[in-house]
Each structure stands twice: as structure tokens, then as C-alpha cells.
Write an enzyme that holds these catalytic residues in place. Structure first.
Site, PDB file in Angstrom:
ATOM      1  N   GLU A   1       0.617  -0.964   0.187  1.00  0.00           N
ATOM      2  CA  GLU A   1       0.304  -0.147  -0.300  1.00  0.00           C
ATOM      3  C   GLU A   1       1.232   0.983   0.077  1.00  0.00           C
ATOM      4  OE1 GLU A   1      -0.661  -2.538   1.782  1.00  0.00           O
ATOM      5  OE2 GLU A   1      -2.609  -3.179   1.633  1.00  0.00           O
TER       6      GLU A   1
ATOM      7  N   LYS B   1     -17.907  -0.524   5.700  1.00  0.00           N
ATOM      8  CA  LYS B   1     -18.525  -1.383   4.640  1.00  0.00           C
ATOM      9  C   LYS B   1     -18.990  -0.937   3.926  1.00  0.00           C
ATOM     10  CE  LYS B   1     -17.445  -5.971   2.846  1.00  0.00           C
ATOM     11  NZ  LYS B   1     -17.045  -7.206   2.841  1.00  0.00           N
TER      12      LYS B   1
END
Lengths: 172, 603
Positions: free
Chosen positions: B64, B176
Site C-alpha cells: 500500500e 463497508k
């Protein structure tokens, strides 16, 4: 222009009008700790109903260059609407409130009550051996009263921190 | 055509879509074409939405941190906002170094992070981290989207904040359930932001004062930084115009290289800790300094109380907090560098005062004498057994890359090789040089080069690296292979963390604690194992051929150049010393100034 050689420390009362959103206080506090600035007092509460804004009042100290830097750093935070250095802008009011608990009997108790009267502190709670005084004023005045209570059975102090406004018609 | 193709006339009353679809639509509306990312549980709905469309390309990185550096490389070479997508928890924490890097170098990046569903936030759920808390000081601004109706608005605002004023990284944390549940779409707002509205136009009176000061100057110098690059190519053009019209010397910071053509004789080279003698002494001895888009960083100023003691200073910067932060200035101009320089040019022409040409001539004579010390000179031996000097390798790389006739971009890792690259690669244009300036992030160069190559598929993109730095994000060779990105890695291999070794030699009695690069890999076979190509060169006479082979290769390529392990990077202003106390290197100067304990404490 701030001079590099001017290392005199001054105290500054800074008011910051911010968008009342999650994390905004953490941003301001994190800025102070991350850059090593002092916080002597900090208050925050929503103001301006319906416009979702809070006012943060900070009492800090530093050299002229550091105070300017603090204001510039605050001003570039995204949720900050306005920053005002009340100390620099001219006459202003800075007030805080304290609750002061004094525990004692006899002469000390009577003396505490007399001094509270002289300082215009209000008794907001009393038992046979304690008082809680409520007092509003400048931080200096609160400091002075707390010191006077110390030998008379001072047990606990809770202070709000400073709320401040410019005098006269000027607003932030 | 996929089901999520943009509708020609979006109406305000259309049915809500899943949050992930709304997110992608907002990104498209912001002109996003590429996302650098890595999937994970919390961002699966976004990946599902990406799968169902073709407008936005996703580049799968191998770590990342590299996603953020790649987005930085993309942003710096295009002037656009770089976009990153990572998952919650470790995805977000791995991205933090990249975010701080972008923050320090003022690079516009929007980073999307997954988050556990809102009802689990604060429960120590699997792969949960307090991402907004962790990244608050690592970003220009960040958001946690807790209500579906805030999603589209937040995305638009994030792009505005990332690219407005002094640019920087902005993070959006996306739980989410917000990505899965329905959310209304909103187009980019037309009203100005409620609180963040940086000033762009200069104050005309201040511009006029600046012209007066600069025209009256006897020993002027321009000190230009990354703010000029960030303000766009027009700003660099306006700077070049101004400096040439005024005929005054100019120096660049590490971040500002390319904002003025290095081939112009008015250019003094980079200034600061490893800057040229002429740049540093011009800064030290000037009477009027014009700082543009530069922030008086400690690597530039050296000892603050001895920094350019006799000058009056003009500072143009879009960030008011950069002004009077380290060095008090006499005239502050808060504005976009491009707009301020355009105004300065106009006011200069309109003003009838003349420059003091005689004084300027004398000033240039002084500067030419400094320049004649040839502070960057080095000796390259020839013949069998001669070690390749790293400076020579960079010069050959520069010349052979230019001779290829291709558009060239250079990135670097961090250390000696970075400083040599800054000294010897000459940039005549902005946006072709990407290096980690403020944070000094080893491991920056390879992923940044990846981002540059994505944006410029036909260009020659070279990461100038050290053998230590390159190992910090070496896994990105996998990304290069997957997308067939022909990035070149030019390793100056001196088998040391060179800058650490240099400091240990100069400041710590030659005790080389932990700075030797032991157990190095075979870089050629390493490149080959990642489906690229490689070559190692140890002899001066074979260097050119090796560089040509690298440039000609259509694959990702590592050129492992064995260089003189003892070479140090000079000139050098030791920490805590002043601009006129440079160490020039062996044979150029007898006494080096003592480094104070205070200086030793600086890094």
C-alpha cells in the site's frame, strides 16, 4: 513584521470559529501538541444555532513569531472559518467560571465565607462542614481566590477554561 | 457497455445506487482515470464496482505504501490528483508513510480507505484501525463517511481540498455498510466551500513594492521551490520570463528543480546542504532575496541565525503559515506562485525605474568567481581497475538519456544518489523530476516511477537508486511486470547506505555502525525473476554500452552500477553550519568548519 531577535513571550487569547464536525477539536489539539505549542486553557462549545458552528477559545503563550505561526496554522485547517487574536486586536473580555470546594469548621469556615463574599463568589452548595463556591471572572481573579482558600480547607477545584469576546461592536 | 456507464443526463431524482457505485461515479466526475490500489475485505464492494466498468483503470500494486508513491509520481508528472484505494486496518496503516510524504512535499492525492461497518467501529473488529485518528496529522484533511447522503459530497470536497491552496493528501475512510447500502448521488458543488477558500490573487500594492525592492537591488537572488512546480507549467514559464528579463541569478530547492531551465547561465544550481558554492554564497551575500514557493526548510537555510544575514526578503507563498515560520521576511505575498509571478512581470514592465546595472555587473562577477571553483568537479580515472565515480555515472545517464531523443522523467530514492542526481541531472522543464524532499522516504523512487510510466507510457522513466533504498519497495518489480511498465532502475551500488556512511565518516569518527549493505541480492537475477532484464557494470569503459542497453530495453530493467564506495557527496554544509561554511571535499579546501554539538543534534 515579527523580528527574529524578539524572544519575549506573550500570552494570547485566540478565538477560532469552526465547523462543528467530528474530529475538529482533535485537529486543533493535535496541531498544538504536534508543533509543540502551549495550551494554557481551552474551551469549546457550539454557538450560532442552525449554522453548525462551534467556537474554540484558546489561551496560549509564545514569542510574537510563534503566536503568528499558531494563527496561520489554525487558519489553514479545512473546517476553520475564522481565527481572531483577541489579545492583539484590542480590549476584550476573558472570563472563566470555577466551582471551588472548601471543607472545614469553625473560624476557617467563617473566614472562607467572608472572603467569598468579598470576591463575589456564590455559595451553590453547603453542608455543616463544606461549601461549594461558584465564581466567575478573569483567570487571575480565580487564581487569587483559590490561593486564599488553600489554608482554609481547599478540597477541590473545577474550572471551565476561558470564554472570550472582543469589547465593543467588533465580532470575530 | 456495463450497467454503470455514466448516463448522459443525470437527474437529481434518480433512484439511489449502492455506495460503491456512487463513489465510482463521483470519481469519474472528478476526471479520475487511474487508481493505484490493493484490495481487501472492507473494500470488496468498491472492487466489485470497478470490475463492472471500464472508465477507471485500477493498477494493482504490491504494497500500500507503493500505491501512494505511485499516485504521487502520477500527480507530479501530470499536475492531476493521484488516487489511491486501500483496505481497512493494515491497508490504511501501510499507506501512512506515503501520505506523510505527500503532505511534506505538497502533492495532491486522494486516498480511499476501507473501514469496518459503522456499527462495528470502536469494537476492535477484524482489520479495524482508527484510520482518521492515525492519519489526522498525516493528511491535509481527512473524512469518515458515516451517512450515505454524505458520500458523494465528501468525494467532491476531498478533490477540491487536495488540489486547492497548498496541495496535499486527503483521506476518505469508507465503512463497508456505506459502500453496500444505497446512497444518493450528488454532482460536484458549484457553491464555494463553506470554510476553505485559500487566497490565490496577490495584493497589487505588495507586488509593486516587490518590483521597487528588486529594481533597486544591487545583489539580488531568486530562490524558487516546489510551489512553482505545483502552480503549473505557466508558473515556471512566468518565473523564467521574470528572471531572464531582470537578468538576476536564480537558485532552486530540491523540489523546485525544473522550474527554471538548468541550462540557462542565470541558473546557479541547487542550494542548501548539498547545493553549489555559487548558489549558497549568493544566498548568503545577497541584498534582496525573492523566495517563491519555497519554505526555508532547514536543509536549505543551514544555521538560521547566519542565514542570508544582510538581505531584505520577499516571500511569495500560497500558504500563509509558510511565511515567517523559520525566517522573518520583509515583504509577504500570499498568492498562487503563477499568479504572483505574472503580476510581478506586468508590474515590472509598467514600472519606469531602472535596475542598477553597474551593481548587477559587479554581483555577477562575484558569482562567476564562485562558479569558477567548480565545486561539483570530480576526477574520473580511466583504464583497467578504475572505479566508476557515481557522479560520472549520473552524467552519462543524463547525456545518453537526452541523446535518445525521448521524453525523460527521473525519480530517485533517498540518499547520496539522490543528491548527485539533483546536482548532475539538469532539468529544463517542470514535472519531470520526482523525489522525496521533505520526508526523505527511502523506497519512494521505484513506485513513483511506476506512477509516472502509467501516465506517460512512451516516455523513458528512470529511477536513480541506491542499492539500499531500492530494497525498500523492491516488490513493485511485480507491478512493473504485470502491467509491462518499462521502468529503468539505475542503481549506484556503493555497498553502503551512502549518506549514513558519509555522516559517520565526517561526524562519528568513521564508526560505520550498521551502514554496510551486507548480503545484497544479485540484482540482475532479481530483475529476471520478476520477468524484467538486468545488467551489472563495474568498468568505466563499459558504462556507456550498459546505459544504452538499458535505454533500448522494452522491459523493466535494473542496471546495477558498481561505483566507488568511498565517494562522498560535496559540497556539504554540515548541520548547524552557515552557508559560507561549506565543506568542499578532498583537495578543494584545507579546513572544514567544526560541527557544533547543536549541529550534531540536527539530522
Amino acid at each position: 513584521m515579527p523580528a527574529n531577535s524578539d524572544n519575549t513571550m506573550r500570552s494570547a487569547t485566540i478565538s477560532v470559529l469552526v465547523e462543528n464536525e467530528a474530529g475538529v477539536l482533535a485537529r486543533v489539539v493535535g496541531l498544538f501538541s504536534g508543533r509543540g505549542y502551549n495550551i494554557e486553557s481551552l474551551t469549546v462549545a457550539p454557538v450560532e444555532d442552525g449554522r453548525n458552528r462551534s467556537r474554540i477559545n484558546i489561551v496560549t503563550s509564545g514569542t510574537a513569531m510563534v503566536i503568528e505561526q499558531i494563527k496561520a496554522q489554525l487558519d489553514r485547517l479545512v473546517p476553520v472559518h475564522r481565527v481572531a487574536d483577541l489579545t492583539q486586536q484590542g480590549p476584550h473580555l476573558a472570563r472563566e467560571m470555577a466551582l471551588i470546594k472548601v471543607v472545614g469548621r469553625g473560624n476557617d469556615r467563617a473566614e472562607a465565607l467572608r472572603l467569598a463574599d468579598a470576591f463575589r463568589a456564590r455559595v451553590v452548595d453547603a453542608t455543616v462542614e463544606s461549601f461549594v463556591f461558584e465564581m466567575t471572572g478573569s483567570s487571575d481573579k480565580l487564581d487569587a481566590f483559590v490561593e486564599l482558600m488553600r489554608p482554609l480547607g481547599l478540597a477541590e477545584v473545577s474550572r471551565t477554561g476561558v470564554a472570550a469576546l472582543a469589547r465593543g461592536t467588533r465580532t470575530i | 457497455m456495463s450497467a454503470t456507464a455514466p448516463t448522459p443526463n443525470p437527474s437529481a431524482t434518480e433512484a439511489p445506487q449502492p455506495g460503491a457505485e456512487v463513489l465510482l461515479r463521483a470519481l469519474k466526475d472528478q476526471g479520475v482515470e487511474v487508481i493505484f490500489g490493493y484490495p481487501g475485505g472492507a473494500v470488496l464492494p468498491i472492487y466489485d464496482a470497478i470490475f463492472k466498468q471500464n472508465a477507471i483503470r485500477h493498477i494493482l500494486v504490491r504494497h500500500e505504501q507503493a500505491a501512494v508513491h505511485a499516485a504521487e509520481g502520477y500527480a507530479r508528472s501530470t499536475g492531476r490528483v493521484g488516487v489511491v484505494l486501500v483496505t481497512s486496518g493494515p491497508g490504511a496503516t501501510n499507506a501512512v508513510t506515503g501520505l506523510v510524504d505527500a503532505l511534506m512535499d505538497s502533492i495532491p492525492v486522494v486516498c480511499l480507505t476501507g473501514q469496518v461497518p459503522t456499527h462495528l467501529i470502536g469494537n476492535d473488529a477484524f482489520q479495524e484501525a482508527d484510520t482518521t485518528g492515525i492519519t489526522r496529522p498525516a493528511t491535509k484533511h481527512n473524512y469518515l463517511v458515516k451517512r450515505p447522503q454524505d458520500l458523494a459530497r465528501t468525494v467532491h470536497e476531498a478533490f477540491y481540498v487536495a488540489k486547492s491552496g497548498r496541495p496535499g493528501p486527503v483521506l476518505i475512510d469508507l465503512p463497508k455498510d456505506i459502500l453496500i447500502g444505497p446512497a444518493p448521488y450528488a454532482p460536484p458543488p458549484e457553491a464555494p466551500h463553506r470554510s476553505y477558500r485559500p487566497r490565490r490573487e496577490p495584493d497589487p500594492a505588495s507586488i509593486a513594492r516587490a518590483v521597487t525592492m528588486l529594481k533597486a537591488a544591487k545583489r539580488p537572488v531568486v530562490y524558487a521551490g516546489g510551489g512553482v512546480i505545483n502552480a503549473g507549467p505557466e508558473a515556471a514559464a512566468a518565473l523564467t520570463d521574470f528572471v531572464r528579463r531582470a537578468g538576476i541569478p536564480i537558485t532552486n530547492t530540491l523540489m523546485g528543480l525544473g522550474s527554471f531551465p538548468a541550462s540557462d547561465p542565470l541558473f546557479l544550481g541547487m542550494l542548501g546542504m548539498h547545493g553549489t558554492v555559487e548558489a549558497n554564497l549568493a544566498m548568503h551575500g545577497c541584498d534582496v532575496m525573492l523566495a517563491v514557493g519555497a519554505r526555508f526548510d532547514d536543509r536549505v537555510t543551514g544555521r538560521l541565525d547566519a542565514f542570508s544575514p544582510g538581505s531584505r526578503k520577499i516571500h511569495i507563498d500560497i500558504d500563509p503559515s509558510s511565511i515567517n515560520k523559520n525566517v522573518p521576511v520583509d515583504l509577504a505575498i500570499v498568492a498562487d506562485a503563477g499568479q504572483a509571478l505574472a503580476a510581478l512581470n506586468a508590474a515590472w514592465l509598467a514600472d519606469e525605474a531602472r535596475q542598477d546595472r553597474a551593481a548587477l555587473g559587479a554581483w555577477w562577477q562575484k558569482i562567476e568567481a564562485w562558479r569558477a571553483t567548480k565545486c561539483l568537479a570530480y576526477g574520473q580515472a580511466r583504464g583497467e581497475g578504475a572505479l566508476i565515480k557515481p557522479q560520472y555515472a549520473i552524467e552519462r545517464l543524463r547525456d545518453l538519456a537526452a541523446a535518445s531523443g525521448r521524453e525523460c522523467f527521473f525519480t530517485t530514492e533517498v540518499g547520496q544518489h539522490q543528491m548527485w542526481a539533483a546536482q548532475f541531472l539538469r532539468f529544463d522543464r517542470p514535472n519531470h523530476w520526482m523525489t522525496s524532499g521533505g520526508l526523505g522516504t527511502m523506497g519512494y523512487g521505484l513506485p513513483a516511477a511506476m506512477g509516472v510510466q502509467i501516465a506517460h507510457p512512451d516516455a523513458l522513466v528512470v529511477d536513480v537508486a541506491g542499492e539500499a533504498s531500492i530494497l525498500m519497495n523492491i516488490q513493485e518489480l511485480g507491478t512493473l511486470a504485470q502491467y509491462r511498465l518499462p521502468v529503468k532502475v539505475f542503481i549506484l551500488n556503493n555497498e553502503y547506505m551512502g549518506m549514513v556512511r558519509q555522516w559517520q565518516e565526517l561526524l562519528h569518527g568513521g564508526r560505520y555502525a550498521e551502514s554496510y549493505s551486507a548480503a545484497l541480492p544479485d540484482f540482475v537475477r532479481l530483475a529476471e525473476s520478476f520477468h524484467g532484464a538486468g545488467m551489472r557494470v563495474t568498468e568505466v569503459d563499459r558504462l556507456d554500452d550498459a546505459i544504452r542497453a538499458m535505454i533500448a530495453s522494452d522491459k523493466a530493467f535494473i542496471l546495477d552500477v558498481a561505483v566507488d564506495p568511498a565517494e562522498n557527496c560535496f559540497p556539504m554544509i554540515p548541520s548547524g553550519a552557515a552557508h559560507d561554511q561549506m565543506i568542499l571535499g578532498p583537495g578543494k579546501q584545507e579546513a572544514a568548519p567544526g560541527v557544533s554539538d547543536e549541529g550534531l543534534a540536527l539530522v
